[in-house]
Design a protein around this motif. Structure first.
Motif, PDB file in Angstrom:
ATOM      1  N   PHE A 123      63.138  59.529  21.559  1.00  0.00           N
ATOM      2  CA  PHE A 123      61.711  59.341  21.792  1.00  0.00           C
ATOM      3  C   PHE A 123      60.963  60.652  21.591  1.00  0.00           C
ATOM      4  O   PHE A 123      59.883  60.686  21.024  1.00  0.00           O
ATOM      5  CB  PHE A 123      61.458  58.856  23.224  1.00  0.00           C
ATOM      6  CG  PHE A 123      61.472  57.378  23.364  1.00  0.00           C
ATOM      7  CD1 PHE A 123      62.394  56.750  24.167  1.00  0.00           C
ATOM      8  CD2 PHE A 123      60.539  56.593  22.696  1.00  0.00           C
ATOM      9  CE1 PHE A 123      62.416  55.376  24.294  1.00  0.00           C
ATOM     10  CE2 PHE A 123      60.554  55.216  22.822  1.00  0.00           C
ATOM     11  CZ  PHE A 123      61.499  54.611  23.629  1.00  0.00           C
ATOM     12  N   VAL A 168      57.905  61.032  18.964  1.00  0.00           N
ATOM     13  CA  VAL A 168      56.537  61.375  19.356  1.00  0.00           C
ATOM     14  C   VAL A 168      56.105  62.674  18.686  1.00  0.00           C
ATOM     15  O   VAL A 168      54.964  62.807  18.236  1.00  0.00           O
ATOM     16  CB  VAL A 168      56.432  61.476  20.894  1.00  0.00           C
ATOM     17  CG1 VAL A 168      55.072  62.002  21.312  1.00  0.00           C
ATOM     18  CG2 VAL A 168      56.678  60.119  21.542  1.00  0.00           C
ATOM     19  N   LEU A 205      52.901  57.654  18.719  1.00  0.00           N
ATOM     20  CA  LEU A 205      53.914  56.653  18.440  1.00  0.00           C
ATOM     21  C   LEU A 205      53.357  55.259  18.682  1.00  0.00           C
ATOM     22  O   LEU A 205      52.862  54.948  19.758  1.00  0.00           O
ATOM     23  CB  LEU A 205      55.140  56.896  19.324  1.00  0.00           C
ATOM     24  CG  LEU A 205      56.296  55.917  19.166  1.00  0.00           C
ATOM     25  CD1 LEU A 205      56.899  56.007  17.787  1.00  0.00           C
ATOM     26  CD2 LEU A 205      57.355  56.179  20.235  1.00  0.00           C
ATOM     27  N   LEU A 255      53.902  51.172  18.903  1.00  0.00           N
ATOM     28  CA  LEU A 255      54.941  50.215  19.257  1.00  0.00           C
ATOM     29  C   LEU A 255      54.341  48.815  19.236  1.00  0.00           C
ATOM     30  O   LEU A 255      53.117  48.652  19.288  1.00  0.00           O
ATOM     31  CB  LEU A 255      55.517  50.523  20.640  1.00  0.00           C
ATOM     32  CG  LEU A 255      56.193  51.897  20.809  1.00  0.00           C
ATOM     33  CD1 LEU A 255      56.452  52.181  22.269  1.00  0.00           C
ATOM     34  CD2 LEU A 255      57.471  51.957  20.003  1.00  0.00           C
ATOM     35  N   ILE A 256      55.210  47.831  19.185  1.00  0.00           N
ATOM     36  CA  ILE A 256      54.760  46.442  19.231  1.00  0.00           C
ATOM     37  C   ILE A 256      54.842  45.989  20.683  1.00  0.00           C
ATOM     38  O   ILE A 256      55.925  45.956  21.287  1.00  0.00           O
ATOM     39  CB  ILE A 256      55.623  45.541  18.339  1.00  0.00           C
ATOM     40  CG1 ILE A 256      55.553  46.033  16.888  1.00  0.00           C
ATOM     41  CG2 ILE A 256      55.152  44.099  18.437  1.00  0.00           C
ATOM     42  CD1 ILE A 256      56.428  45.241  15.941  1.00  0.00           C
ATOM     43  N   GLU A 257      53.692  45.639  21.213  1.00  0.00           N
ATOM     44  CA  GLU A 257      53.623  45.259  22.620  1.00  0.00           C
ATOM     45  C   GLU A 257      54.450  44.007  22.856  1.00  0.00           C
ATOM     46  O   GLU A 257      54.412  43.047  22.091  1.00  0.00           O
ATOM     47  CB  GLU A 257      52.166  45.019  23.001  1.00  0.00           C
ATOM     48  CG  GLU A 257      51.917  44.959  24.488  1.00  0.00           C
ATOM     49  CD  GLU A 257      50.433  44.936  24.809  1.00  0.00           C
ATOM     50  OE1 GLU A 257      49.645  44.741  23.880  1.00  0.00           O
ATOM     51  OE2 GLU A 257      50.074  45.123  25.961  1.00  0.00           O
ATOM     52  N   GLY A 258      55.203  44.039  23.954  1.00  0.00           N
ATOM     53  CA  GLY A 258      55.982  42.859  24.295  1.00  0.00           C
ATOM     54  C   GLY A 258      57.371  42.838  23.690  1.00  0.00           C
ATOM     55  O   GLY A 258      58.137  41.909  23.948  1.00  0.00           O
ATOM     56  N   MET A 259      57.688  43.833  22.876  1.00  0.00           N
ATOM     57  CA  MET A 259      59.009  43.885  22.265  1.00  0.00           C
ATOM     58  C   MET A 259      59.670  45.211  22.596  1.00  0.00           C
ATOM     59  O   MET A 259      59.000  46.233  22.671  1.00  0.00           O
ATOM     60  CB  MET A 259      58.914  43.728  20.741  1.00  0.00           C
ATOM     61  CG  MET A 259      58.390  42.352  20.317  1.00  0.00           C
ATOM     62  SD  MET A 259      58.152  42.223  18.534  1.00  0.00           S
ATOM     63  CE  MET A 259      59.841  42.352  17.953  1.00  0.00           C
ATOM     64  N   VAL A 260      60.966  45.145  22.787  1.00  0.00           N
ATOM     65  CA  VAL A 260      61.708  46.359  23.121  1.00  0.00           C
ATOM     66  C   VAL A 260      62.426  46.863  21.872  1.00  0.00           C
ATOM     67  O   VAL A 260      63.179  46.114  21.250  1.00  0.00           O
ATOM     68  CB  VAL A 260      62.746  46.097  24.232  1.00  0.00           C
ATOM     69  CG1 VAL A 260      63.531  47.369  24.537  1.00  0.00           C
ATOM     70  CG2 VAL A 260      62.057  45.581  25.485  1.00  0.00           C
ATOM     71  N   PRO A 261      62.187  48.094  21.483  1.00  0.00           N
ATOM     72  CA  PRO A 261      62.864  48.621  20.292  1.00  0.00           C
ATOM     73  C   PRO A 261      64.369  48.698  20.508  1.00  0.00           C
ATOM     74  O   PRO A 261      64.838  49.006  21.600  1.00  0.00           O
ATOM     75  CB  PRO A 261      62.274  50.024  20.131  1.00  0.00           C
ATOM     76  CG  PRO A 261      61.076  50.065  21.002  1.00  0.00           C
ATOM     77  CD  PRO A 261      61.280  49.069  22.085  1.00  0.00           C
ATOM     78  N   TYR A 263      63.127  46.828  15.608  1.00  0.00           N
ATOM     79  CA  TYR A 263      63.249  45.697  16.522  1.00  0.00           C
ATOM     80  C   TYR A 263      64.206  44.678  15.910  1.00  0.00           C
ATOM     81  O   TYR A 263      64.250  44.512  14.697  1.00  0.00           O
ATOM     82  CB  TYR A 263      61.885  45.031  16.738  1.00  0.00           C
ATOM     83  CG  TYR A 263      60.837  45.944  17.309  1.00  0.00           C
ATOM     84  CD1 TYR A 263      60.001  46.681  16.473  1.00  0.00           C
ATOM     85  CD2 TYR A 263      60.665  46.063  18.686  1.00  0.00           C
ATOM     86  CE1 TYR A 263      59.034  47.523  16.995  1.00  0.00           C
ATOM     87  CE2 TYR A 263      59.690  46.889  19.211  1.00  0.00           C
ATOM     88  CZ  TYR A 263      58.878  47.607  18.372  1.00  0.00           C
ATOM     89  OH  TYR A 263      57.915  48.436  18.889  1.00  0.00           O
ATOM     90  N   ARG A 311      50.349  48.751  19.139  1.00  0.00           N
ATOM     91  CA  ARG A 311      49.526  49.642  19.974  1.00  0.00           C
ATOM     92  C   ARG A 311      49.978  51.090  19.800  1.00  0.00           C
ATOM     93  O   ARG A 311      51.164  51.343  19.766  1.00  0.00           O
ATOM     94  CB  ARG A 311      49.675  49.254  21.449  1.00  0.00           C
ATOM     95  CG  ARG A 311      49.224  47.853  21.784  1.00  0.00           C
ATOM     96  CD  ARG A 311      47.699  47.770  21.901  1.00  0.00           C
ATOM     97  NE  ARG A 311      47.299  46.421  22.319  1.00  0.00           N
ATOM     98  CZ  ARG A 311      47.054  45.423  21.491  1.00  0.00           C
ATOM     99  NH1 ARG A 311      47.176  45.602  20.193  1.00  0.00           N
ATOM    100  NH2 ARG A 311      46.713  44.249  21.939  1.00  0.00           N
TER     101      ARG A 311
END
Lengths: 344, 168
Positions: free
Chosen positions: A271, A275, A282, A284-290, A304, A344
């Motif tokens: 991370f 960053v 950075l 990320l797609i909200e609601g998804m865990v990389p 993902y 986001r």
């Protein structure tokens, strides 16, 4: 009132006593010299202990721990072989169809939209070309750039990729020498990237961006790779001139536009590094865990895992924004739109 | 959830690494523990992230049992680098010596006292320290009073010892 205990004195120093309780305390302090002295001592002690602790500075990082090694996936040799065959056929069709020398037919079905996010967070969608498929002219082949580790890896891979792979010119991060686990993960990742690399070709053509320096590809595919790379370069230039394209393209120096898409170097990163590479932005797609984070030169790939395969949110720091690309299996327009909204 | 995690990381990562490093003296380990903390935050996003992150970090430290002293480590590293690197300026050596002294002094505190002090140095208020350490808020003032006094006294004792050794 009794003398103030040490805990209360330090709470006073730290500003932790509610104002509603200060009245009696202040009255006592006004009449008790001992407690006033102890309050001063508490204040000095708090300051001195803070100063002592601040002497302990975190040294420069030697090698930040990366994320755990990516899950291994079975090498999907069949898919890249099939894709190579189809691309080879597409080239043959392009040539057989009487196109000018070097024109390449790029199937439209594999296109994926490209998004650019500006500083204000607004998403500017760069549409794929309206035409289902259009030939592109090819200038003189671009010169090959040096990337010895990519060359070594491409030689190790048995199936010769017919499609281009990316290689980034700059390494913003300095990863440690790859361990065997990383190398295995990288070769597995290469197999998967073959599936998506065709998408990337179309993205770059549509977006008018070419981000990577040409790297030596396996010998049999080198000419093809060079021609495709130049297709993208040329179309990028044309789009920039004709459409006053996305600011990321307009701002890209000529040297960068001329970089060809051949080999993709992917390295697992943490991370912290992600960053840092993106200047603190950075996405990320909200609601998804990389599943993992990777770097490819200056690009950061947030990976993902979907049922159909991997979805990659590839992002790169531009002059004053972060460009974002979605790379992955074919998705319905609705699904794609939903994903875009969640970035986001 | 992902944007929440990214914001959390941007906001707290450096502070978390600093506290862990001051607690353990191991930069790489601090980075690894911080990574683990954020991985756990990703799996179960906390409602009150700041004390949660640090509480998890401190628990991880306790689990790993890292309380070794790093006294003299920096000096040893400078020596190992040898002729390839110029000797550090005197003020840097002095600063690193003092940092080692503070670490040694911190090691004389109980774990709770030491952690309360480190969190306070990061700007935690009493509510946050209490939440991170699992203590009552009313006990934090007393804990810090004791910890500060012991740290300052331990450092002064080391300085006196060092001066005595230098004079002899």
């Amino acid at each position: 009132m009794q003398h103030l205990d040490d805990g209360l004195l330090h709470a006073l120093v730290d500003g932790e006593v509610p104002s509603s309780e200060l009245g009696p305390i202040q009255a006592h302090l006004a009449s008790c010299a001992d407690c006033r002295v102890r309050l001063d001592e508490a204040r000095a002690m708090a300051g001195e202990s803070n100063a002592l602790i601040e002497l302990i500075e975190v040294p420069a990082s030697s090698a930040p721990a990366p994320l755990p090694a990516p899950r291994r996936r079975p090498a999907a040799w069949i898919k890249p072989l099939a894709l190579a065959a189809s691309l080879g056929l597409a080239v043959a069709i392009g040539y057989a169809g009487g196109a000018r020398q070097g024109e390449v037919f790029v199937p439209a079905a594999l296109r994926v939209d490209t998004l650019y996010l500006s500083e204000d967070g607004a998403a500017h969608r760069q549409e794929s070309s309206e035409e289902a498929a259009r030939p592109a002219t090819v200038p003189a082949p671009a010169s090959a750039a040096e990337q010895s580790d990519e060359q070594a890896r491409s030689r190790r891979e048995a199936p010769r990729e017919a499609e281009s792979r990316e290689a980034e010119a700059d390494q913003a991060a300095a990863p440690a020498a790859p361990s065997p686990a990383v190398e295995r993960a990288r070769s597995d990742s290469m197999a998967e990237r073959k599936q998506s690399s065709q998408y990337r070709l179309d993205e770059r053509e549509a977006a008018g961006r070419v981000g990577a320096r040409q790297a030596p590809a396996p010998q049999p595919a080198r000419d093809f790779v060079g021609r495709v790379a130049n297709v993208l370069t040329d179309s990028a230039l044309k789009r920039a001139n004709n459409e006053g394209a996305a600011k990321s393209l307009a701002a890209a120096p000529q040297a960068r536009l001329e970089q060809a898409v051949t080999t993709l170097a992917v390295t697992p990163i943490s991370f912290t590094e992600a960053v840092a590479l993106l200047g603190g932005q950075l996405k990320l797609i909200e609601g998804m865990v990389p599943a993992r984070l990777e770097s490819s030169g200056t690009a950061v790939r947030v990976v993902y895992v979907l049922e159909r395969g991997e979805l990659i949110l590839q992002q790169r720091r531009e002059a004053d924004s972060v460009s974002v690309e979605l790379i992955g299996p074919a998705l319905s327009p609705d699904s794609l739109a939903k994903l875009r909204q969640k970035i986001r | 959830m992902s944007s929440f995690l990214a914001d959390l990381f941007t906001q707290y990562h450096a502070s978390l690494v600093r506290v862990i490093y001051r607690r353990t003296g191991d930069r790489d380990q601090a980075e690894e523990i911080a990574q683990e903390v954020f991985a756990r935050a990703a799996a179960a996003p906390p409602r009150n992230p700041r004390p949660w992150l640090f509480a998890v970090a401190l628990n991880l430290i306790r689990e790993e049992g890292r309380t070794r002293s790093r006294r003299g480590r920096l000096l040893q590293l400078y020596q190992e680098e040898g002729p390839r690197q110029a000797a550090p300026p005197d003020h840097e050596l002095e600063r690193s010596e003092r940092a080692n002294m503070v670490r040694a002094a911190l090691d004389t505190l109980t774990p709770r006292d030491r952690e309360a002090l480190l969190l306070k140095a990061e700007g935690f208020n009493y509510d946050e320290i209490a939440a991170a350490l699992g203590l009552a808020k009313g006990a934090i003032g007393t804990t810090l009073a004791r910890a500060r006094r012991r740290l300052v006294e331990a450092c002064r004792a080391q300085e006196m010892e060092a001066n005595r050794n230098a004079a002899s």
